[in-house]
Design a protein around this motif. Structure first.
Motif, PDB file in Angstrom:
ATOM      1  N   THR A  16       0.923  -1.238  -0.039  1.00 43.13           N
ATOM      2  CA  THR A  16       0.178  -0.069   0.012  1.00 43.13           C
ATOM      3  C   THR A  16       0.914   1.008   0.204  1.00 43.13           C
ATOM      4  O   THR A  16       1.888   1.470   0.810  1.00 43.13           O
ATOM      5  N   ARG A  17       0.594   2.052  -0.967  1.00 46.60           N
ATOM      6  CA  ARG A  17       1.410   3.513  -0.888  1.00 46.60           C
ATOM      7  C   ARG A  17       0.572   4.288   0.117  1.00 46.60           C
ATOM      8  O   ARG A  17      -0.402   4.737   0.342  1.00 46.60           O
ATOM      9  N   ILE A  18       1.528   5.007   0.958  1.00 42.69           N
ATOM     10  CA  ILE A  18       1.282   5.964   2.269  1.00 42.69           C
ATOM     11  C   ILE A  18       1.517   7.353   1.694  1.00 42.69           C
ATOM     12  O   ILE A  18       2.964   7.353   1.594  1.00 42.69           O
ATOM     13  N   ALA A  19       0.877   8.302   1.691  1.00 40.80           N
ATOM     14  CA  ALA A  19       1.106   9.716   1.302  1.00 40.80           C
ATOM     15  C   ALA A  19       1.573  10.391   2.593  1.00 40.80           C
ATOM     16  O   ALA A  19       0.908  10.084   3.705  1.00 40.80           O
ATOM     17  N   TYR A  20       2.607  11.311   2.609  1.00 40.12           N
ATOM     18  CA  TYR A  20       2.811  11.933   3.612  1.00 40.12           C
ATOM     19  C   TYR A  20       3.700  13.340   3.149  1.00 40.12           C
ATOM     20  O   TYR A  20       4.054  13.500   1.880  1.00 40.12           O
ATOM     21  N   ASP A  21       3.720  13.976   4.164  1.00 40.37           N
ATOM     22  CA  ASP A  21       4.650  15.453   3.854  1.00 40.37           C
ATOM     23  C   ASP A  21       5.456  15.651   4.975  1.00 40.37           C
ATOM     24  O   ASP A  21       5.305  15.091   6.183  1.00 40.37           O
ATOM     25  N   LEU A  22       6.697  16.387   4.955  1.00 41.27           N
ATOM     26  CA  LEU A  22       7.449  16.705   5.834  1.00 41.27           C
ATOM     27  C   LEU A  22       7.789  18.315   6.027  1.00 41.27           C
ATOM     28  O   LEU A  22       7.473  19.057   5.131  1.00 41.27           O
ATOM     29  N   THR A  23       7.690  18.933   7.110  1.00 38.82           N
ATOM     30  CA  THR A  23       7.879  20.291   7.523  1.00 38.82           C
ATOM     31  C   THR A  23       9.075  20.372   8.531  1.00 38.82           C
ATOM     32  O   THR A  23       9.209  19.523   9.573  1.00 38.82           O
ATOM     33  N   ARG A  68      -7.413   7.081   3.559  1.00 36.69           N
ATOM     34  CA  ARG A  68      -7.763   8.237   3.549  1.00 36.69           C
ATOM     35  C   ARG A  68      -6.684   9.094   2.532  1.00 36.69           C
ATOM     36  O   ARG A  68      -5.706   8.749   2.312  1.00 36.69           O
ATOM     37  N   GLY A  69      -7.300  10.416   2.393  1.00 42.39           N
ATOM     38  CA  GLY A  69      -6.785  11.278   1.351  1.00 42.39           C
ATOM     39  C   GLY A  69      -5.922  10.738   0.061  1.00 42.39           C
ATOM     40  O   GLY A  69      -6.568   9.984  -0.788  1.00 42.39           O
ATOM     41  N   ASP A  70      -4.552  10.792   0.066  1.00 37.64           N
ATOM     42  CA  ASP A  70      -3.824  10.324  -1.108  1.00 37.64           C
ATOM     43  C   ASP A  70      -3.271   8.936  -0.794  1.00 37.64           C
ATOM     44  O   ASP A  70      -2.382   8.362  -1.503  1.00 37.64           O
ATOM     45  N   SER A  71      -3.490   8.310   0.403  1.00 38.43           N
ATOM     46  CA  SER A  71      -2.747   6.813   0.544  1.00 38.43           C
ATOM     47  C   SER A  71      -3.809   5.844   0.112  1.00 38.43           C
ATOM     48  O   SER A  71      -5.024   6.171  -0.182  1.00 38.43           O
ATOM     49  N   GLY A  72      -3.333   4.898  -0.232  1.00 38.08           N
ATOM     50  CA  GLY A  72      -4.078   3.524  -0.820  1.00 38.08           C
ATOM     51  C   GLY A  72      -4.676   2.851   0.315  1.00 38.08           C
ATOM     52  O   GLY A  72      -4.550   3.152   1.661  1.00 38.08           O
ATOM     53  N   ASP A  73      -5.335   1.887   0.057  1.00 38.33           N
ATOM     54  CA  ASP A  73      -5.694   0.818   1.178  1.00 38.33           C
ATOM     55  C   ASP A  73      -5.847  -0.628   0.441  1.00 38.33           C
ATOM     56  O   ASP A  73      -6.181  -0.721  -0.553  1.00 38.33           O
TER      57      ASP A  73
END
Length: 277
Positions: A16-23, A68-73
């Motif tokens: 599963t692809r998991i979307a994230y961002d970094l700050t 959720r959002g841009d992540s897969g399932d």
């Protein structure tokens, strides 16, 4: 100047692809914190505000939990697969603390128990269950009822059912349904049952957290707001009391909608306890 990356992706153990961002600084240049959202939430503006407030004090990773959002399932759902998602994200940051919000607090604690030293500490913000109560951790409707609604293709009823579980007055439902955010809630309605299973896992199953509190040796801050409802304070106190390195922190003058600077200060306090700068 603190910057946030555009969407990036990592791959969990089941593909599963998991979307994230970094700050904040690049991973490895500052202590890291991973935000674990609660039910029906993903990368909210408030957590971006907290990440921005932390600035160079921490590398903050926010991600979309699966479904959720841009992540897969990838079916079938299991809490173990969500722990695999966090393990993949910790490959990005290196060992990191977790900020678990509401039901996400118990997913973060499960990760601390399962992933050991890869999780350096946990901040649990307003966990929704009194672990000393002896009551069931979750309303059965949050799992079976929601899954039945999804099976018949009615995600709106799944969201309504959850709102009833948490006590939202029926008179507010028409306004909720007319809001621009309603379509987003319907899109992630299946994940309500995921959080139901996370909560059920506090007390049920062979790996129930209630039988594993002593394995969570990392520093844990259980945070609530002084202006929050009384049951929130009871739940926070009960959780802090059972964790070996647990400590309760009440933010004066604040309720559930805590100002970003107050939450950022609480996170910074946890990072200091874990040895971060």
């Amino acid at each position: 100047m603190t910057t946030t990356t555009a969407d990036a992706f990592t791959t969990s153990a089941d593909g599963t692809r998991i979307a994230y961002d970094l700050t904040g600084p690049n991973p490895g240049l500052a202590p890291a914190i991973v935000v674990v959202d609660g039910v029906l939430a993903h990368r909210l503006p408030i957590t971006l505000a907290v990440a921005t407030e932390l600035g160079d004090r921490a590398t903050t990773l926010r991600y979309d939990r699966r479904g959720r959002g841009d992540s897969g399932d990838t079916p079938p759902y299991s809490v173990d697969r969500e722990i695999d998602d966090l393990a993949a994200l910790l490959e990005v940051t290196g060992p990191a603390a977790l900020l678990g919000i509401s039901s996400g607090a118990f997913l973060a604690l499960r990760a601390a128990a399962d992933l050991g030293s890869r999780v350096t500490g946990v901040l649990c913000y307003e966990p929704p269950y009194d672990v000393a109560s002896g009551a069931a951790p979750t309303d059965p409707r949050m799992i079976a009822g929601v899954e039945n609604c999804i099976e018949v293709g009615d995600p709106g009823s799944a969201v309504e059912l959850f709102l009833d579980v948490v006590g939202m007055p029926c008179r507010l439902l028409p306004r909720m349904r007319e809001s621009p955010s309603w379509a987003d809630l319907e899109a992630i309605a299946p994940t309500i049952a995921y959080d139901g299973r996370v909560l059920a896992g506090v007390a049920l199953g062979r790996r129930a957290l209630m039988g594993r509190w002593d394995t969570i040796g990392q520093p844990v801050l259980v945070v609530d707001g002084a202006a929050s409802a009384a049951p929130v304070a009871v739940a926070a106190e009960s959780l802090a009391a059972v964790l070996p390195a647990g400590r309760r922190v009440t933010l004066p003058g604040h309720g559930t909608d805590v100002p970003p600077e107050a939450m950022a200060d609480a996170v910074a306090g946890l990072l200091r306890r874990t040895g971060g700068r």
